[in-house]
Scaffold this active site. Structure first.
Site: not given
Ligand code: FAD
Length: 313
Positions: A135, A138-139
């Protein structure tokens, strides 16, 4: 019978839980176990988060997610550490099946996020978070990448947008693409081709990331000439796509061509009345924690309104 079940424990799911719990909906949240990442979501695999409001010095990804989880529990969310294996949205009440049984609910928020595709290399695993990230937005602004030569791997719109973003901090940005043409839109291609800080390397695949404790370079293989070259870089950003975590839905919600759940523009309603989606699972564009949290808030408020208009609360 549950009023609301939330699936996923990233910023979207936990924010939805905080709002639903404070609205006395007693949410049941399945935080996942190993499907689609880990409990806490994508921020669990990053080091410092510098763009989440409220933390002027940044905050560790795991620390931020632990605080959100605690806040959700504090207001009465019940959290179950299991993966949702399947759902039935064809009848009301809806049902959700996990290893320990099947749970019925009037409304459901799907917040299962997306998984960033990663290169299957041992050296990538070893140097992950030590110069390699998925990302750039992000980084890319971290001090270790400033005024350094960096690389973005990929050839689509996201790859070029990430590379252009990095040109603000880097001394030079290589865009490494495995084909002889980029897949991105023409306008972005033109911007990349003419940018003074960017160099596009075509027909190149990553053979190995180099460096002992931190990334110092990358060895590329030319797919046409079969020759290897090494370039010195301080950071590599993989932009090779994301896979939304929707397989457990078995196509019971409308999905777009890239696999994201289709939501009503400006809302979190889905193709099934009473089912809401929030976060990266329905957002192929912004993919940021604050955007995910914001849509989690929207989903909880919309679900609360839906439950009251259907006389479930
Ligand atoms: P996610 O964070 O993807 O969480 C999904 C959840 O669903 C997880 O808990 C998983 O366990 C759960 N899940 C999936 N399938 C199932 C299932 N079948 N049953 C039950 N649970 C399930 N964003 C920023 O704003 N700032 C940053 O600095 C930043 N750094 C990042 C660095 C990296 C390396 C990455 C990969 C991403 C980064 N991001 C950052 C992006 C950010 O992490 C995402 O936009 C954010 O986490 C999305 O949130 P979410 O809740 O939609 O999903």
């Amino acid at each position: 019978m549950e009023k609301i079940i939330i699936i996923g424990s990233g910023p979207a799911g936990l924010t939805a839980a905080i709002y639903a719990a404070r609205a006395n909906l007693a949410p049941l949240l399945f935080e996942g176990f190993q499907s689609g990442g880990m409990p806490g979501g994508q921020l669990m695999i990053t080091t410092v988060v510098e763009n989440y409001p409220g933390f002027p010095k940044g905050i560790g990804g795991q620390e931020l997610m632990a605080a959100m989880r605690l806040q959700a529990l504090e207001y009465g969310t019940r959290i179950n550490t299991e993966d949702v294996e399947s759902v039935d949205f064809s009848r009301k009440p809806f049902s959700v099946t996990v290893g320990s049984g099947t749970y019925d609910a009037y409304s459901i928020i799907v917040a299962t996020g997306a998984t960033a595709r990663r290169l299957p290399l041992d050296s990538e695993q070893r140097l992950w978070n030590k110069g390699i990230s998925a990302c750039a937005v992000c980084d890319g602004g971290l001090p270790i990448f400033r005024n350094k030569e960096l690389a973005v791997i990929g050839g689509g719109d996201s790859a070029i947008e990430e590379a252009l973003h990095l040109t603000q901090f880097a001394s030079k940005v290589y865009l490494i693409h495995r084909r002889d043409q980029l897949r991105a839109s023409q306008i972005l291609q033109t911007r990349a081709q003419h940018h003074p800080k960017m160099e596009i390397l075509y027909n190149k695949v990553v053979e190995e990331f180099l460096g002992e404790t931190v990334l110092s370079g990358i060895r590329l293989l030319d797919t046409v000439t079969n020759t290897a070259t090494t370039i010195a870089i301080a950071g590599a950003f993989e932009a090779i796509g994301h896979v939304p975590n929707t397989s457990f839905l078995s196509n019971q919600l409308k999905i777009d061509s890239l696999g994201y759940i289709v939501t009503t523009p400006g809302a979190t309603t889905t193709s099934v009345d009473g089912i809401f989606a929030a976060g990266d699972v329905q957002d192929g564009k912004y993919r940021q924690a604050i955007a995910a949290a914001g849509s989690g808030c929207m989903a909880a408020l919309e679900a609360e309104h839906w439950l009251s208009t259907h006389a479930h609360i």
